[in-house]
Design an enzyme around this catalytic site. Structure first.
Site, short mmCIF file in Angstrom:
data_model
loop_
_atom_site.label_atom_id
_atom_site.label_comp_id
_atom_site.label_asym_id
_atom_site.label_seq_id
_atom_site.Cartn_x
_atom_site.Cartn_y
_atom_site.Cartn_z
N LYS A 22 0.84 -1.21 0.00
CA LYS A 22 0.00 0.00 0.00
C LYS A 22 0.87 1.25 0.00
O LYS A 22 0.66 2.17 -0.80
CB LYS A 22 -0.89 -0.01 1.25
CG LYS A 22 -1.54 1.32 1.56
CD LYS A 22 -2.46 1.26 2.77
CE LYS A 22 -1.81 1.50 4.10
NZ LYS A 22 -1.50 2.89 4.43
N ASN A 23 1.84 1.28 0.92
CA ASN A 23 2.59 2.52 1.10
C ASN A 23 3.65 2.77 0.02
O ASN A 23 4.29 3.80 0.01
CB ASN A 23 3.21 2.56 2.51
CG ASN A 23 2.12 2.75 3.55
OD1 ASN A 23 1.00 3.14 3.23
ND2 ASN A 23 2.45 2.45 4.80
N ARG A 93 -5.49 10.72 4.31
CA ARG A 93 -4.35 11.49 4.82
C ARG A 93 -3.22 11.51 3.78
O ARG A 93 -2.56 12.51 3.55
CB ARG A 93 -3.88 10.86 6.14
CG ARG A 93 -2.41 10.96 6.44
CD ARG A 93 -2.04 12.17 7.28
NE ARG A 93 -0.59 12.38 7.27
CZ ARG A 93 0.02 13.40 7.83
NH1 ARG A 93 -0.67 14.31 8.45
NH2 ARG A 93 1.32 13.52 7.78
N CYS A 117 -7.41 8.67 10.02
CA CYS A 117 -7.94 7.94 11.16
C CYS A 117 -7.33 8.52 12.43
O CYS A 117 -6.66 9.55 12.39
CB CYS A 117 -7.56 6.47 11.01
SG CYS A 117 -5.79 6.24 10.94
N ARG A 122 -2.15 13.85 11.78
CA ARG A 122 -0.84 14.25 12.25
C ARG A 122 -0.41 15.55 11.60
O ARG A 122 -0.97 15.98 10.60
CB ARG A 122 0.19 13.15 12.08
CG ARG A 122 -0.03 12.23 10.89
CD ARG A 122 0.75 10.94 11.15
NE ARG A 122 0.93 10.15 9.97
CZ ARG A 122 0.12 9.16 9.62
NH1 ARG A 122 -0.94 8.88 10.32
NH2 ARG A 122 0.36 8.47 8.53
N PRO A 123 0.61 16.22 12.19
CA PRO A 123 1.00 17.54 11.67
C PRO A 123 1.60 17.47 10.27
O PRO A 123 2.03 16.40 9.82
CB PRO A 123 2.04 18.02 12.68
CG PRO A 123 2.42 16.86 13.51
CD PRO A 123 1.40 15.79 13.34
N ILE A 124 1.66 18.65 9.60
CA ILE A 124 2.27 18.67 8.26
C ILE A 124 3.35 19.76 8.18
O ILE A 124 3.67 20.24 7.10
CB ILE A 124 1.23 18.84 7.13
CG1 ILE A 124 0.51 20.19 7.21
CG2 ILE A 124 0.24 17.72 7.10
CD1 ILE A 124 -0.10 20.57 5.87
N ASP A 125 3.90 20.10 9.36
CA ASP A 125 4.92 21.16 9.38
C ASP A 125 6.13 20.84 8.48
O ASP A 125 6.70 21.75 7.86
CB ASP A 125 5.37 21.43 10.82
CG ASP A 125 5.83 20.17 11.53
OD1 ASP A 125 5.17 19.12 11.35
OD2 ASP A 125 6.83 20.21 12.26
N ASP A 305 4.22 -0.02 12.17
CA ASP A 305 3.02 -0.64 11.61
C ASP A 305 2.87 -2.11 12.02
O ASP A 305 1.84 -2.72 11.76
CB ASP A 305 3.01 -0.53 10.08
CG ASP A 305 2.84 0.90 9.62
OD1 ASP A 305 2.33 1.72 10.41
OD2 ASP A 305 3.21 1.21 8.48
N ARG A 398 -9.14 -0.43 4.17
CA ARG A 398 -8.26 0.60 3.60
C ARG A 398 -6.96 -0.01 3.12
O ARG A 398 -6.32 0.51 2.20
CB ARG A 398 -7.92 1.65 4.66
CG ARG A 398 -8.97 2.66 4.96
CD ARG A 398 -8.45 3.64 6.00
NE ARG A 398 -7.07 3.97 5.72
CZ ARG A 398 -6.13 4.18 6.65
NH1 ARG A 398 -6.41 4.13 7.92
NH2 ARG A 398 -4.89 4.47 6.30
#
Ligand code: EPU
Length: 417
Positions: A22-23, A93, A117, A122-125, A305, A398
Site C-alpha cells: 500500500k505505502n 491522509r 484515522c 498528524r501535523p504537516i509542518d 506498523d 483501507r
C-alpha cells in the site's frame, strides 16, 4: 462491509500470497503525476486507500485505465487542475503525497487540511517547511493550504524529524527543481528506494535513496515508464504473527523477508519458529512464546506498523514484555480493545505498555480503531474463544485486499456482512 464475525479457535493451513505494498503504491501512483506519457504500474493492491487516491488523481484530469489484473495504465498528460478535491482529499491522509508532484510540475498546488484515522491526524509542518526551503510561497486558507513557485529551486534540507512521506514528498518535488537538492536525515524505508528507482527509470537523477542522505539533481521533465509495486512488508509481518498465534503451518509467498530483518529477529527472540526463504516465509507450529521488549523505530528498526500484531503476540507469551511506541501518539490506545477481550495490558504512559501473558482471549464485539489495530483484532478473533464481532472494518479494508476471502482460504471462519 460493515463488520466481520470471526469464529475463534480454527487452525489454518496452506499458502497466502502477499499483495503489493500500500505505502509504495500510493507514492508511485502520486509520482505518475510528474510524468508525460503512459505509465504501466502492476501489482497494485485493490484496497480502499488506493481507490481513494485514484479518484483524486482522476479528478485532476489524469487518465487511468485498467490494464491486466492488478495493473493500471496511467497517463498524466492532460492534468487540468492544481487543486486537490476537498472532499476526496480529506478522506485520505496520504493525499498530501500529491502536493510535491503537482507543485513541481505546475508551479502551484492547493491541498485541503488532511484528514485521516486516529493516528492519521498528524501535523504537516515538515511539508510546509520543505516546500518553503525549495522556494515556494505558502498561504493558509480557511480549509486548505496553497503553495506556489514558478520553478522550485534545489536546496540543502535537514529533516528535524524522520518522516516517510516527508522524505518522499521532498524527493519527488526536487526531481523537477532547478539545481541540486540534498536531503539529510531522510527516511530509509524500502518504499522510498522503490519510488526513487521508478523516478530514475523515468529520467530523474536521484542518488542515495534508502540511506539517510539523498541527492537529487533536478531535470527538465520525466517520461512515463513501467514498474511493479514491491511486496507489502506489513502484510507479510501480520501474516507471520497470524500463523504463529494460531499455531499453524502457513506459507506466506510473494514477499521479501529482507525488508523485515528487525521484525523477524524479534519474532525469533520470542521463540517463533519460521522457515525463511528468499521470497517466502513459512510459520511452523510453536507451542510457547517468550516475552520480548520492543521499541518501534524508523527503518531498518522495528516497524511501527507491526507494533499492534506483535503486542497481541506478547499476550500469548509467558511473562511480561514492554512495548514502547515513540513514533506516533495514540497508537497504543488499541490495547484497551485487547483488554476488553481478556488481555492483561497496563498502559504506563501513552507511549508504553506492559503486556502480561499468557492470557485467554474471549470473543466480544469490538470496533476497529485504525488499519493496523483493526488487522490485529482479526488475529485476536482467530485465537479467541467463541465469536468476535469487529465493527468499523472500513479501516481494515483501507489496507488489506479481500482479507476475509484470503484468510478463509486458509481455513479461517470469518463472515463479512
Ligand atoms: N510528523 C510531524 N510533522 C510532519 C510529518 C510527520 O511531526 O509534517 C510526525 C508524525 O506525527 C509522526 C512522525 O513524524 O510522529 C513520523 O511520521 P511519518 O511522517 O514518518 O509518517 P507518514 O509518512 O505520515 C508513513 C506510513 C505510515 C507509517 C509511517 C511510519 C504512508 C502512507 N504511511 O506515514 O503507515 O506508520 O510512515 O513508518 O506511507 C499504515 O500504513 O498503517 C501507516 C500508518
Amino acid at each position: 462491509m460493515e463488520q466481520y464475525i470471526i469464529e475463534g479457535g480454527t487452525k489454518l493451513s496452506g499458502e497466502i500470497q502477499v499483495k503489493g505494498a500500500k505505502n509504495s503504491a500510493l507514492k508511485i501512483l502520486a509520482a505518475t503525476v510528474l510524468t508525460k506519457g503512459e505509465n504501466i504500474i502492476s501489482n497494485i493492491p485493490q484496497i480502499n486507500d488506493i481507490g481513494q487516491l485514484i479518484e483524486i488523481i482522476k479528478d485532476l484530469g489524469v487518465e487511468i485505465k485498467k490494464d491486466k489484473k492488478d495493473s493500471l495504465k496511467i497517463c498524466a498528460n492532460n492534468i487540468n487542475k492544481t487543486q486537490i478535491n476537498e472532499e476526496l482529499g480529506r478522506k485520505l491522509r496520504a493525499s498530501i503525497i500529491l502536493a510535491g508532484p503537482i507543485l513541481a510540475r505546475f508551479g502551484e498546488v492547493e491541498i485541503p487540511h488532511p484528514g485521516g484515522c486516529l493516528i492519521g491526524k498528524r501535523p504537516i509542518d515538515i511539508f510546509i517547511d520543505g516546500f518553503k526551503a525549495l522556494g515556494a510561497s505558502f498561504e493558509e486558507k480557511e480549509n486548505s493550504y496553497k503553495f506556489k513557485a514558478k520553478k522550485l529551486k534545489g536546496t540543502n534540507y535537514f529533516f528535524y524529524k524522520i518522516s516517510v512521506t516527508g522524505t518522499e514528498t521532498m524527493m519527488m518535488a526536487a526531481t523537477l527543481a532547478e539545481g541540486t537538492t540534498v536531503l539529510k536525515n531522510a527516511a530509509q524505508e524500502p518504499e522510498i528506494l522503490a519510488l526513487a528507482e521508478y523516478l530514475n527509470s523515468c529520467g530523474a537523477k536521484i542518488k542515495g535513496a534508502g540511506t539517510s542522505t539523498i541527492i537529487i539533481e533536478g531535470v527538465e521533465e520525466l517520461t512515463a515508464n513501467k514498474t511493479k509495486i514491491i511486496p507489502d512488508r506489513i502484510e507479510t509481518g501480520t501474516f507471520v504473527v497470524m500463523g504463529l498465534l494460531t499455531k499453524s503451518e502457513i506459507k506466506i509467498t510473494n514477499c521479501n523477508p529482507s525488508h523485515l530483518e528487525n521484525f523477524l529477529i524479534m519474532i525469533k527472540r520470542a521463540g517463533g519458529k519460521l522457515e525463511i526463504g528468499k521470497d517466502y516465509i513459512k510459520t511452523l507450529p510453536t507451542e510457547k512464546f517468550k516475552p520480548v521488549d520492543v521499541i518501534t523505530h524508523e527503518y531498518p528498526g522495528f516497524p511501527t506498523d507491526l507494533q499492534a500484531p506483535f503486542t497481541l503476540l506478547m499476550t500469548q507469551a509467558s511473562g511480561a514484555s514492554l512495548i514502547h511506541e515513540p513514533i506516533f501518539e495514540g497508537r497504543l490506545f488499541f490495547t484497551d480493545k485487547l483488554n476488553q477481550i481478556g488481555a492483561d495490558i497496563i498502559m504506563c504512559d501513552p507511549h508504553r505498555v506492559i503486556v502480561h501473558g499468557p492470557t485467554l482471549l474471549y470473543g466480544k464485539t469490538v470496533d476497529s480503531p485504525d488499519l493496523r489495530a483493526g488487522a490485529t483484532l482479526i488475529l485476536a478473533g482467530l485465537i479467541a474463544q467463541g465469536k468476535t464481532i469487529i465493527g468499523n472494518v472500513y479501516q481494515i479494508e483501507r489496507g488489506y485486499e479481500n482479507i476475509v476471502g484470503r484468510l478463509n482460504n486458509l481455513g479461517a471462519q470469518i463472515e463479512a456482512n
